[in-house]
Design a protein around this motif. Structure first.
Motif, PDB file in Angstrom:
ATOM      1  N   ALA A 191      17.285  -1.808  11.718  1.00  0.00           N
ATOM      2  CA  ALA A 191      15.848  -2.054  11.893  1.00  0.00           C
ATOM      3  C   ALA A 191      15.111  -0.753  12.198  1.00  0.00           C
ATOM      4  N   HIS A 192      15.737   0.107  12.989  1.00  0.00           N
ATOM      5  CA  HIS A 192      15.120   1.401  13.306  1.00  0.00           C
ATOM      6  C   HIS A 192      14.954   2.241  12.044  1.00  0.00           C
ATOM      7  N   LEU A 193      15.969   2.247  11.189  1.00  0.00           N
ATOM      8  CA  LEU A 193      15.900   3.027   9.948  1.00  0.00           C
ATOM      9  C   LEU A 193      14.831   2.466   9.009  1.00  0.00           C
ATOM     10  N   ARG A 194      14.707   1.141   8.963  1.00  0.00           N
ATOM     11  CA  ARG A 194      13.631   0.548   8.146  1.00  0.00           C
ATOM     12  C   ARG A 194      12.263   0.957   8.692  1.00  0.00           C
ATOM     13  N   GLY A 195      12.174   1.018  10.024  1.00  0.00           N
ATOM     14  CA  GLY A 195      10.920   1.445  10.632  1.00  0.00           C
ATOM     15  C   GLY A 195      10.557   2.877  10.283  1.00  0.00           C
ATOM     16  N   LEU A 196      11.555   3.741  10.177  1.00  0.00           N
ATOM     17  CA  LEU A 196      11.298   5.131   9.798  1.00  0.00           C
ATOM     18  C   LEU A 196      10.763   5.217   8.368  1.00  0.00           C
ATOM     19  N   ARG A 197      11.304   4.364   7.513  1.00  0.00           N
ATOM     20  CA  ARG A 197      10.823   4.352   6.131  1.00  0.00           C
ATOM     21  C   ARG A 197       9.373   3.884   6.064  1.00  0.00           C
ATOM     22  N   GLU A 198       9.050   2.840   6.821  1.00  0.00           N
ATOM     23  CA  GLU A 198       7.671   2.354   6.847  1.00  0.00           C
ATOM     24  C   GLU A 198       6.731   3.401   7.439  1.00  0.00           C
ATOM     25  N   ARG A 199       7.204   4.116   8.453  1.00  0.00           N
ATOM     26  CA  ARG A 199       6.410   5.172   9.071  1.00  0.00           C
ATOM     27  C   ARG A 199       6.062   6.247   8.050  1.00  0.00           C
ATOM     28  N   GLU A 231       1.795   8.877   4.726  1.00  0.00           N
ATOM     29  CA  GLU A 231       1.278   9.362   3.449  1.00  0.00           C
ATOM     30  C   GLU A 231       0.028   8.595   3.047  1.00  0.00           C
ATOM     31  N   ALA A 232       0.027   7.281   3.276  1.00  0.00           N
ATOM     32  CA  ALA A 232      -1.155   6.481   2.930  1.00  0.00           C
ATOM     33  C   ALA A 232      -2.372   6.944   3.711  1.00  0.00           C
ATOM     34  N   GLN A 233      -2.187   7.239   5.000  1.00  0.00           N
ATOM     35  CA  GLN A 233      -3.304   7.691   5.819  1.00  0.00           C
ATOM     36  C   GLN A 233      -3.833   9.029   5.330  1.00  0.00           C
ATOM     37  N   CYS A 234      -2.935   9.934   4.946  1.00  0.00           N
ATOM     38  CA  CYS A 234      -3.364  11.240   4.422  1.00  0.00           C
ATOM     39  C   CYS A 234      -4.132  11.080   3.112  1.00  0.00           C
ATOM     40  N   LEU A 235      -3.644  10.214   2.224  1.00  0.00           N
ATOM     41  CA  LEU A 235      -4.344   9.995   0.953  1.00  0.00           C
ATOM     42  C   LEU A 235      -5.722   9.378   1.184  1.00  0.00           C
ATOM     43  N   LYS A 238       4.969   0.404  -2.266  1.00  0.00           N
ATOM     44  CA  LYS A 238       4.455   0.061  -0.938  1.00  0.00           C
ATOM     45  C   LYS A 238       3.260   0.927  -0.577  1.00  0.00           C
ATOM     46  N   LEU A 239       3.303   2.185  -0.975  1.00  0.00           N
ATOM     47  CA  LEU A 239       2.174   3.089  -0.738  1.00  0.00           C
ATOM     48  C   LEU A 239       0.919   2.548  -1.419  1.00  0.00           C
ATOM     49  N   SER A 240       1.057   2.084  -2.656  1.00  0.00           N
ATOM     50  CA  SER A 240      -0.092   1.540  -3.387  1.00  0.00           C
ATOM     51  C   SER A 240      -0.662   0.317  -2.692  1.00  0.00           C
ATOM     52  N   ARG A 241       0.218  -0.529  -2.147  1.00  0.00           N
ATOM     53  CA  ARG A 241      -0.256  -1.748  -1.488  1.00  0.00           C
ATOM     54  C   ARG A 241      -0.974  -1.453  -0.174  1.00  0.00           C
ATOM     55  N   LEU A 242      -0.616  -0.357   0.485  1.00  0.00           N
ATOM     56  CA  LEU A 242      -1.279  -0.007   1.740  1.00  0.00           C
ATOM     57  C   LEU A 242      -2.720   0.453   1.525  1.00  0.00           C
ATOM     58  N   LEU A 243      -2.965   1.130   0.413  1.00  0.00           N
ATOM     59  CA  LEU A 243      -4.311   1.644   0.152  1.00  0.00           C
ATOM     60  C   LEU A 243      -5.208   0.498  -0.310  1.00  0.00           C
ATOM     61  N   PRO A 244      -6.422   0.396   0.248  1.00  0.00           N
ATOM     62  CA  PRO A 244      -7.244  -0.828   0.092  1.00  0.00           C
ATOM     63  C   PRO A 244      -8.137  -0.849  -1.141  1.00  0.00           C
ATOM     64  N   PRO A 270     -10.412   0.722   5.877  1.00  0.00           N
ATOM     65  CA  PRO A 270      -9.157   1.189   6.487  1.00  0.00           C
ATOM     66  C   PRO A 270      -7.967   0.785   5.623  1.00  0.00           C
ATOM     67  N   LEU A 271      -6.791   1.256   5.991  1.00  0.00           N
ATOM     68  CA  LEU A 271      -5.572   0.805   5.324  1.00  0.00           C
ATOM     69  C   LEU A 271      -5.418  -0.704   5.492  1.00  0.00           C
ATOM     70  N   ARG A 272      -4.746  -1.315   4.542  1.00  0.00           N
ATOM     71  CA  ARG A 272      -4.503  -2.747   4.654  1.00  0.00           C
ATOM     72  C   ARG A 272      -3.564  -3.038   5.817  1.00  0.00           C
ATOM     73  N   PRO A 273      -3.883  -4.031   6.652  1.00  0.00           N
ATOM     74  CA  PRO A 273      -3.001  -4.369   7.775  1.00  0.00           C
ATOM     75  C   PRO A 273      -1.752  -5.088   7.283  1.00  0.00           C
ATOM     76  N   PRO A 274      -0.681  -5.109   8.106  1.00  0.00           N
ATOM     77  CA  PRO A 274       0.573  -5.759   7.696  1.00  0.00           C
ATOM     78  C   PRO A 274       0.403  -7.207   7.260  1.00  0.00           C
ATOM     79  N   SER A 275      -0.516  -7.964   7.892  1.00  0.00           N
ATOM     80  CA  SER A 275      -0.692  -9.368   7.533  1.00  0.00           C
ATOM     81  C   SER A 275      -1.167  -9.519   6.092  1.00  0.00           C
TER      82      SER A 275
END
Length: 295
Positions: free
Chosen positions: A178-186, A191-195, A232-238, A266-271
């Protein structure tokens, strides 16, 4: 490291040497380490040395904490033993910036430096003399093989570091997958925030056709990501019009959106992301109407 360090991953071979040294040592100072990785490179220091002000370990910690601490993954490493080709121990995630504040508040200045030179001659120097005359010392004695920063009374620092180890050990163990998955999401969210910030920056469309806003996906993210990460990056950007695409006459991959998009979003929320992955909700099943209760 595979989720954060795109360049100079070979630095880790030096970290391995320090970790193995800790596994084979009986000195607690060698077994408690601070390890961190950056977009370019990794570092590993004994925790003891980071609390010695004006040393390389202490200065490096401060330097990187003042750059982009959110880009740094840091861990306290407690090495326990070695068996065959493996080293065993515990990893404790650290907030890099908060850890540096703790170090600043409690760091002490070394009083002496004990140096072992290439001919195995050992000499002890006052710290002030060592910092002032380092090059003359090397010219006289030769290459440094080992050096140790010393205090006339090390007990207060030993107690402080022991308390830090006890506090870390009291934290419930985390689930590693779970920690490693969290690092990937981070990584994807950074990157999404920078874009998003780059897409907001221009006052007018900046694509070659002057009809779109565009921002380049970082070489850091491209080196560490796969196709699923980019999806996933594309889905985060609104932005409904978003495309990740190449641009004529330019290298790299670009996030491109229509000039009509609302760039203040803003970026799309997890929900929202969860709903996008699930697709449209299925229509409710139709069945017989419930009979009214008998009177």
């Amino acid at each position: 490291m595979a989720q954060n360090t795109a360049f100079y991953q070979s630095d880790f071979r030096f970290d391995e040497d320090m970790i193995w040294k800790g596994a084979l040592s009986n000195d607690q100072k060698d077994k408690s380490l601070i390890w961190f990785c950056r977009p370019s490179g990794t570092c590993c220091f004994r925790e003891w040395d980071t609390f010695m002000s004006d040393t390389w370990a202490n200065s490096a910690l401060g330097y990187y904490a003042e750059q982009e601490p959110e880009r740094i993954l840091a861990y306290a490493v407690e090495v326990t033993c070695a068996e065959g080709d493996y080293v065993f121990g515990n990893l404790y995630p650290l907030d890099f910036a908060a850890n540096w504040k703790d170090v600043q508040q409690s760091a002490v200045r070394p009083e002496f430096v004990e140096i072992t030179f290439q001919n195995l001659i050992a000499r002890s120097f006052p710290f002030e003399e060592y910092t002032r005359c380092f090059h003359q010392i090397i010219a006289h004695y030769g290459r440094v093989e080992k050096q140790e920063h010393l205090l006339s009374d090390p007990e207060p620092l030993e107690r402080l570091l022991a308390a830090r180890r006890e506090a870390r050990a009291a934290v419930p163990a985390r689930n590693l997958p779970a920690h490693l998955r969290g690092l990937r999401e981070r990584k994807i969210k950074l990157e999404a925030q920078c874009l998003l910030e780059e897409l907001r920056r221009p006052a007018a469309p900046n694509s070659p056709d002057k009809a779109h806003f565009a921002a380049e996906v970082s070489s850091w993210f491209m080196a560490l990501s796969d196709e699923k990460d980019r999806e996933k990056l594309s889905r985060l950007l609104p932005f409904p019009s978003l495309e990740l695409t190449a641009m004529e006459g330019k290298n790299g991959l670009y996030a491109v959106i229509a000039q009509s998009e609302d760039r203040s979003q803003p970026l799309r929320p997890p929900s929202i992301l969860k709903k996008l992955r699930q697709g449209p909700a299925a229509p409710p099943a139709r069945g017989r109407a419930k009979e009214p209760p008998e009177r």
